[in-house]
Design an enzyme around this catalytic site. Structure first.
Site, PDB file in Angstrom:
ATOM      1  N   PRO A  23     -41.925 -26.561  11.568  1.00 30.86           N
ATOM      2  CA  PRO A  23     -41.200 -25.297  11.416  1.00 30.86           C
ATOM      3  C   PRO A  23     -42.158 -24.206  10.936  1.00 30.86           C
ATOM      4  O   PRO A  23     -42.948 -24.445  10.019  1.00 30.86           O
ATOM      5  CB  PRO A  23     -40.138 -25.621  10.363  1.00 30.86           C
ATOM      6  CG  PRO A  23     -40.616 -26.832   9.667  1.00 30.86           C
ATOM      7  CD  PRO A  23     -41.502 -27.582  10.606  1.00 30.86           C
ATOM      8  N   GLY A  74     -44.635 -23.518   4.818  1.00 33.40           N
ATOM      9  CA  GLY A  74     -45.574 -24.203   3.935  1.00 33.40           C
ATOM     10  C   GLY A  74     -46.038 -25.545   4.474  1.00 33.40           C
ATOM     11  O   GLY A  74     -46.602 -26.351   3.741  1.00 33.40           O
ATOM     12  N   SER A  82     -48.101 -24.706   9.630  1.00 37.32           N
ATOM     13  CA  SER A  82     -47.848 -24.419  11.044  1.00 37.32           C
ATOM     14  C   SER A  82     -48.925 -23.531  11.672  1.00 37.32           C
ATOM     15  O   SER A  82     -49.446 -23.841  12.745  1.00 37.32           O
ATOM     16  CB  SER A  82     -46.466 -23.764  11.164  1.00 37.32           C
ATOM     17  OG  SER A  82     -46.344 -23.127  12.375  1.00 37.32           O
ATOM     18  N   SER A  83     -49.279 -22.425  11.007  1.00 37.13           N
ATOM     19  CA  SER A  83     -50.235 -21.496  11.638  1.00 37.13           C
ATOM     20  C   SER A  83     -51.590 -22.175  11.843  1.00 37.13           C
ATOM     21  O   SER A  83     -52.220 -22.038  12.897  1.00 37.13           O
ATOM     22  CB  SER A  83     -50.388 -20.212  10.817  1.00 37.13           C
ATOM     23  OG  SER A  83     -50.901 -20.492   9.543  1.00 37.13           O
ATOM     24  N   ALA A  84     -52.048 -22.933  10.841  1.00 42.43           N
ATOM     25  CA  ALA A  84     -53.353 -23.596  10.974  1.00 42.43           C
ATOM     26  C   ALA A  84     -53.289 -24.681  12.049  1.00 42.43           C
ATOM     27  O   ALA A  84     -54.214 -24.819  12.866  1.00 42.43           O
ATOM     28  CB  ALA A  84     -53.780 -24.196   9.634  1.00 42.43           C
ATOM     29  N   ASP A 133     -55.390 -25.228   4.241  1.00 43.31           N
ATOM     30  CA  ASP A 133     -54.583 -25.516   5.442  1.00 43.31           C
ATOM     31  C   ASP A 133     -55.495 -25.781   6.637  1.00 43.31           C
ATOM     32  O   ASP A 133     -55.262 -26.705   7.424  1.00 43.31           O
ATOM     33  CB  ASP A 133     -53.647 -24.340   5.766  1.00 43.31           C
ATOM     34  CG  ASP A 133     -52.492 -24.257   4.778  1.00 43.31           C
ATOM     35  OD1 ASP A 133     -52.597 -24.863   3.703  1.00 43.31           O
ATOM     36  OD2 ASP A 133     -51.500 -23.577   5.101  1.00 43.31           O
TER      37      ASP A 133
END
Ligand code: MEV
Length: 307
Positions: A95, A99, A102-104, A146
């Site tokens: 999701p 935290g 996800s972006s990394a 991350d």
């Protein structure tokens, strides 16, 4: 037709979020229950990006994807291809903005996919370099945890600007992740902590140090396989994360619910202010009953994983 493919998995910070930005250690584990797959292939016309935030021409991607598009442009330029001619398809079960890295992870899967598409070898250092470019654009002043955990995919003790230390975790318990369903804003949360320290430097620094000590002790407890003490450290860390202003009522409700339902420990995970919390149970039955209680109290989703 050549299709480049890349994968990555999500991450969970067990202890040390926020204090890791200030040089304290953090303990993070990969979270294989969530993953990302990127496929890349040549387009006949203008290339399209297909992901959770956007489906449309690559040249028109919204600002929220700036980190990713900069990396796509950088890598295609390096291999003398026009980024506008690629189709990029990203499927993720992590999701976003919760935290869980996800972006990394999206960056890792896409970078791997691009190198695969160009038939080029990708070293760990090169991968990390690109992920960090994306993460800096998205998060401002990330500690790099991350990027490191999603690109390495193994449990790590991470200290900013120091060599990471892989560790083994077999503490004999179950980790439950509860999603508040509310997007967390890591960048804002990191900035809020910076302001808190600026306003009340003595208190701010001492709380960060305390989080650091909790994480170091946590590492010892993992080695000793002392799940009860590890759980207590999670509670302590959560109280400090409340004090530095990165928790919220949804997270606190889920943490309290986990405690009331027999969790050995519970805390927010990642940036906070929305996003996810984690709880620790010493057997599968308890993990399921905590997970059900979290759902009853409004968690949008839960994941259970043996640690
Ligand atoms: C985000 O997953 C972890 C934070 O500590 C930010 C960072 O380390 O860059 C909140």
């Amino acid at each position: 037709m050549k299709i480049g493919r890349g994968n990555a998995i999500g991450k969970i910070i067990l202890l040390g979020e926020h204090s890791v930005v200030y040089g304290e250690p953090a303990l993070a584990i990969p979270f294989p229950s969530t993953n990302v797959e990127t496929s890349i292939f040549k387009s006949n016309g203008l290339g399209v990006l297909n992901c959770i935030y956007y489906m449309g021409e690559l040249v028109e991607t919204p600002d929220i994807l700036l980190g990713l598009t900069e990396v796509i442009k950088g890598i295609t330029e390096k291999f003398k291809e026009d980024y506008k001619k690629l189709n990029i398809d990203i499927k993720s079960t992590i999701p976003p903005e919760r935290g869980m890295g996800s972006s990394a992870a999206v960056a890792v899967a896409t970078i791997r996919g691009l190198y695969d598409y160009f038939d080029e070898a990708l070293s760990d250092d090169e991968l990390l370099k690109w992920v960090n470019i994306s993460e800096r654009i998205i998060h401002g002043n990330p500690s790099g945890i991350d990027a490191m955990i999603t690109s390495r995919g193994e449990p790590l003790l991470y200290i900013r600007n120091q060599p990471f230390k892989p560790f083994e975790i077999s503490i004999g318990g179950y980790l439950i992740v509860g999603d508040t369903g509310v997007k967390g804003k890591t960048k804002e949360a990191v900035e809020a902590v910076a302001k808190f320290i600026e306003k009340t430097p003595e208190e701010g620094r001492s709380l960060i140090k305390e989080l650091g000590l909790i994480t170091r002790t946590g590492m010892e407890k993992i080695k000793e396989k002392n799940i009860n003490d590890f759980g207590q450290l999670m509670f302590k860390a959560h109280q400090i994360l409340i004090e530095i202003g990165v928790s919220d009522s949804n997270l606190n409700t889920l943490v309290d619910t986990a405690v009331e339902n027999g969790a050995l420990g519970a805390k927010l995970t990642g940036g906070g202010r929305g996003g996810c919390m984690i709880a620790l149970a010493d057997n599968k039955e308890e993990a399921y009953s905590i997970s059900e209680a979290l759902i009853r109290k409004g968690a949008k989703n839960t994941w259970i994983s043996e640690i």
